[in-house]
Design an enzyme around this catalytic site. Structure first.
Site, mmCIF file in Angstrom:
data_model
loop_
_atom_site.group_PDB
_atom_site.id
_atom_site.type_symbol
_atom_site.label_atom_id
_atom_site.label_comp_id
_atom_site.label_asym_id
_atom_site.label_seq_id
_atom_site.Cartn_x
_atom_site.Cartn_y
_atom_site.Cartn_z
ATOM 1 N N LYS A 46 -2.486 -14.585 -0.679
ATOM 2 C CA LYS A 46 -1.289 -14.142 0.045
ATOM 3 C C LYS A 46 -1.605 -14.324 1.519
ATOM 4 C CE LYS A 46 2.508 -11.492 0.791
ATOM 5 N NZ LYS A 46 2.505 -10.158 1.321
ATOM 6 N N ALA A 89 0.839 -1.201 0.000
ATOM 7 C CA ALA A 89 0.000 0.000 0.000
ATOM 8 C C ALA A 89 0.875 1.252 0.000
ATOM 9 C CB ALA A 89 -0.908 -0.013 1.226
ATOM 10 N N GLY A 110 8.925 -7.167 -1.459
ATOM 11 C CA GLY A 110 8.122 -5.952 -1.288
ATOM 12 C C GLY A 110 8.996 -4.827 -0.795
ATOM 13 N N ARG A 111 9.132 -4.751 0.528
ATOM 14 C CA ARG A 111 9.899 -3.642 1.100
ATOM 15 C C ARG A 111 11.358 -3.661 0.664
ATOM 16 N NH1 ARG A 111 9.105 -3.544 7.147
ATOM 17 N NH2 ARG A 111 9.556 -5.760 6.851
ATOM 18 N N ASN A 120 8.014 -15.137 1.002
ATOM 19 C CA ASN A 120 8.013 -13.689 1.185
ATOM 20 C C ASN A 120 8.439 -13.347 2.622
ATOM 21 O OD1 ASN A 120 5.488 -11.365 1.985
ATOM 22 N ND2 ASN A 120 7.142 -10.831 0.607
ATOM 23 N N CYS A 136 -2.636 -9.124 5.431
ATOM 24 C CA CYS A 136 -2.387 -7.748 5.877
ATOM 25 C C CYS A 136 -2.610 -7.615 7.386
ATOM 26 C CB CYS A 136 -3.283 -6.775 5.130
ATOM 27 S SG CYS A 136 -3.007 -5.070 5.669
ATOM 28 N N GLN A 150 -4.985 -7.496 -6.410
ATOM 29 C CA GLN A 150 -5.194 -8.095 -5.091
ATOM 30 C C GLN A 150 -6.389 -7.451 -4.405
ATOM 31 O OE1 GLN A 150 -2.982 -7.304 -1.314
ATOM 32 N NE2 GLN A 150 -2.221 -9.386 -1.574
#
Length: 310
Positions: free
Chosen positions: A141, A18, A224-225, A200, A101, A70
């Protein structure tokens, strides 16, 4: 119809984040080596109510092929309606359900990692996506659980819904982004199911990606990050190279900036400040550079600053 994802080689996937994985960032990452890009997490509610901001969030770049959207949701009928809406949008190859999340507002709404605390609910929602989707792929996910780790149970439920693969973040919801990533748990899930598993969590660089693939025997990695401020990690993985030149980095940063301006307009310069904070990490004079750009909103001046600094 030819399958767009090839699991014979480890898949390199950009994780949905996000506020970061918007169209410009995904375009850049795609160009430099990601096999699959996924939209930021979209609320089924917002999608069904056709919020303009949400519809803009699912736009994709022509180069994003394959491309997944997603979604998050906890009510079967809303999730169904969101899927039916996505069915009518060209260029989406798969729908991914967010069951991971940890954000309080998502969790308290009953979505995201909340579903891991009620596997019957998870099965109901994911089966709804699978049942109504006309896209080539369905995926999920997940994390390892809410408070305790139950990777094998989660893996089996996800697999029973008939999805094509699962991506697993190696922490529980309680572990947020701070607890050590449990690669043993990812490995356990991989061994328990026959669908592909994407690993992940804390995959920050070339060496770590290699190590995680080797250890977990996963079918790919989702970054991701680790790609924020270092989107060239995909380039390194794709080409199997440890080193990347400063010139290449600069080219990527400028390309990202131009894409942000093109997509977001004038406001893009302000949006790009937080990205420059990440990009400038480790550079000499980074603090002064950040102070200066925090006050710049002119597109051209900002671009000159980037040119000169990097």
């Amino acid at each position: 119809m030819k399958k767009k994802l090839d699991f014979s080689q480890p898949l390199m996937v950009l994780a949905p984040l996000a506020g970061y994985t918007d169209l410009p960032f995904r375009t850049v990452v795609k160009k430099f080596g990601a096999d699959l890009t996924i939209s930021e997490m979209i609320s089924s509610n917002a999608l069904v109510y056709k919020s303009e901001k949400t519809l803009k969030m699912i736009e994709k770049s022509p180069s994003e092929d394959p491309y997944f959207v997603q979604i998050a949701g906890n009510k079967p009928e809303l999730v169904r309606d969101a899927v039916l809406l996505l069915n009518d949008i060209e260029g989406i190859d798969g729908i991914d359900l967010n069951c991971g999340c940890p954000a309080p507002k998502v969790f308290n709404h009953g979505s995201g990692s909340n579903l891991l605390g009620d596997l019957n609910k998870l099965e109901e929602i994911l089966s709804t996506v699978k049942k109504y989707s006309k896209k080539q792929y369905t995926s999920a996910k997940v994390r390892l659980g809410v408070n305790e780790k139950i990777p094998v149970e989660i893996g089996k439920v996800v697999e029973s819904c008939g999805v094509d693969f699962v991506s697993v973040h190696g922490r529980t919801r309680a572990g947020k982004y701070k607890a050590p990533v449990d690669y043993d748990a990812i490995k356990a899930m991989k061994e328990a199911v026959s669908i592909p598993v994407i690993a992940n969590g804390d995959i920050k660089d070339f060496a770590k990606a290699k190590e995680v693939l080797e250890y977990t025997k996963a079918n790919g990695v989702m970054i991701g990050r680790g790609a924020i401020g270092k989107p060239w990690v995909f380039y390194q993985l794709k080409h199997g190279i440890e080193d990347i030149s400063e010139e290449k980095k600069k080219e990527i940063i400028l390309e990202h900036y131009d894409a942000v301006i093109k997509f977001h307009g004038e406001h893009g310069a302000i949006m790009f400040r937080k990205l420059l904070h990440s990009y400038s990490k480790g550079y000499q004079g980074a603090n002064e550079f950040r102070d200066v750009i925090n006050r710049i909103s002119d597109i051209k001046i900002m671009r000159d600053m980037i040119e000169n600094f990097f």
